[in-house]
Write a protein that holds these residues in place. Sequence first.
Motif, PDB file in Angstrom:
ATOM      1  N   ASP A  38      26.356  37.059  36.754  1.00 39.47           N
ATOM      2  CA  ASP A  38      27.280  36.501  37.590  1.00 39.47           C
ATOM      3  C   ASP A  38      27.666  35.184  37.725  1.00 39.47           C
ATOM      4  N   PHE A 133      32.783  37.712  43.549  1.00 38.50           N
ATOM      5  CA  PHE A 133      31.775  37.339  42.621  1.00 38.50           C
ATOM      6  C   PHE A 133      30.697  36.791  43.501  1.00 38.50           C
ATOM      7  N   PHE A 136      28.829  39.412  45.362  1.00 38.58           N
ATOM      8  CA  PHE A 136      28.107  40.138  44.425  1.00 38.58           C
ATOM      9  C   PHE A 136      26.789  39.361  44.377  1.00 38.58           C
ATOM     10  N   SER A 137      26.819  38.131  44.049  1.00 31.47           N
ATOM     11  CA  SER A 137      25.753  37.136  44.240  1.00 31.47           C
ATOM     12  C   SER A 137      24.816  37.229  45.516  1.00 31.47           C
TER      13      SER A 137
END
Lengths: 155, 225
Positions: A38, A133, A136-137
């Motif tokens: 990612d 993103f 998600f991280s």
Amino acid sequence: MITSKENRFPASNSPPTRSRSSTVYWIAAGIALLGLADATFLTVAHLTGDDAVCGSFAGCSTVLGSAYATIKGIPTAAFGALAYFAVFSAAVLAAFRYTRARGFLLTVVAAMFVASLYFLYLQAFVLHAFCPFCLFSAAMTFLLAGLLIAVPTAR
Amino acid sequence: MKRFLPFLIIGAVALLTVGTAAVMYWVKTRPTPAPQAGTAVAATPVEAPENPSLHVRGPRNAPVTLEIYGDFQCPSCALASQAIDELQKEYKDKLKVIFHEFPLEMHQHAAAAALAAEAATVQGKFWEMHDILYQYQSVWSNATNVNYLFESYAESIGLDVARFRADRESADVRARVLEDGKGGEARGVKNTPTIFINGTELRTSFSKEKMRETIDAALASGNKP
């Protein structure tokens, strides 16, 4: 005098515990790989000026185009990629019973946990926009922290 | 062998990551394939400066031409635009800036903003609208009724609001936005901001420093647009 072999195989670790501990570290390494992918993708997108990575996510480009997307001209995601790589490396070494790697792993994950909280704060209260993103991280970091805290053998 | 296994795994992942990143970077930054015959815009780095429909700021005979394909709702474009304004003050008569509309579909109000800017052009105030749209980007980007806001901006820069409203809906103004978009696509523009300095696409960074460096290089080489 401690030999390298003794350091890698401490007498206090019984075989069943080591086995369960290794599984935890392999899972941590897998999560770190997802985070690494990612963060690497975001770093390349930033360096190439690719604004289209956001797709139809409203607010995503607000986050990726903000002043917080770089630190001294270096994409923030690049630091994330480095951190995830450090976590992956430490988790693999820990899975192979390098005991010193465990302390390093916990330290890096703790730092990433704090950084993720800060980035979530920025998205929610400063930029008023979220980037999938980045979320998600953060999720990967929280999973790592949860895994290392919840499983006693990993500490 | 087992002793080295963790280091082999770590090394393999490092190589795989760097390799994948390098390939991704190369794919995204490789030169655009030669344009098809008939796309005259693509063959020339800068559209004819005589074209009166171009949005030009700065002296027409400036030695350096900076072209930007921009989307008014793109935050990176707002930052680039601010940097370009500062550079134009710095370089004065050596730099001219051309703005091309390139509203991206992913930005909800980008097309409406482009139409507003082109409607302002009809009354000779493109740059005033350009500046105010970027200045208040964070306000209108999240608004539900952007047209109301755009009309307030039109009023504040001294436009005839009734005419602005009519022009915004006109086929000519819509065609102007589409024309810019097609011109950009023919030149290989995919994202915003895409910046050309004397016809050379600026890659990797849109920072003021990078633009200054490229402008200085263009001035030093005497490379006319």
